[in-house]
Design an enzyme around this catalytic site. Sequence first.
Site, PDB file in Angstrom:
ATOM      1  N   SER A   1      26.722  -0.635  31.177  1.00  0.00           N
ATOM      2  CA  SER A   1      26.359  -1.999  31.579  1.00  0.00           C
ATOM      3  C   SER A   1      25.549  -2.056  32.873  1.00  0.00           C
ATOM      4  CB  SER A   1      27.605  -2.875  31.731  1.00  0.00           C
ATOM      5  OG  SER A   1      28.350  -2.509  32.874  1.00  0.00           O
TER       6      SER A   1
ATOM      7  N   LYS B   1      29.654  -4.257  38.898  1.00  0.00           N
ATOM      8  CA  LYS B   1      28.612  -5.233  38.554  1.00  0.00           C
ATOM      9  C   LYS B   1      27.888  -5.645  39.830  1.00  0.00           C
ATOM     10  CE  LYS B   1      29.671  -5.773  34.135  1.00  0.00           C
ATOM     11  NZ  LYS B   1      30.333  -4.472  34.010  1.00  0.00           N
TER      12      LYS B   1
END
Length: 148
Positions: free
Chosen positions: A67, A104
Amino acid sequence: MSCINKFKNQIFQLKTSTRCKLPLYLNPVSAGFPSPADDYLDRNLDLNEHLIGNPTATFFVRACGDSMIGANISDNDILIVDRSISAQNGSIIIAALNGELTVKRLKTRAGKLFLIPENDAYPHFEIHEETSFEIWGVVTYIIHKASR
């Protein structure tokens, strides 16, 4: 095998007693056209001194998944995380989100807080008041092999 099972217990504390000084060449290496090499050593370089700003607040964690591929973080990379750095808009962070750790990019938009993956295959995640969310630290360096 899921990422959680694959890398269970993959958070490592920094051993401040470890020292490994390796030679640092004075002349940088050219990434363009080659230049005549000077075999001159500047000094020894200890990666702990170079990569760790605050040893008591630093830990390592292994990344799992794809991701964050756009931020140059790949599966199995080791992330150096500093808990003493305050996360800012745009920081890459390690966060506990609903009981699971994730890496993230932190973003704020129009007064809202988001966790943004660096891969279009994954959705953005908005943090609401009721979301179980805690920032564990800011990623300062990424360690991975030069070739995969």
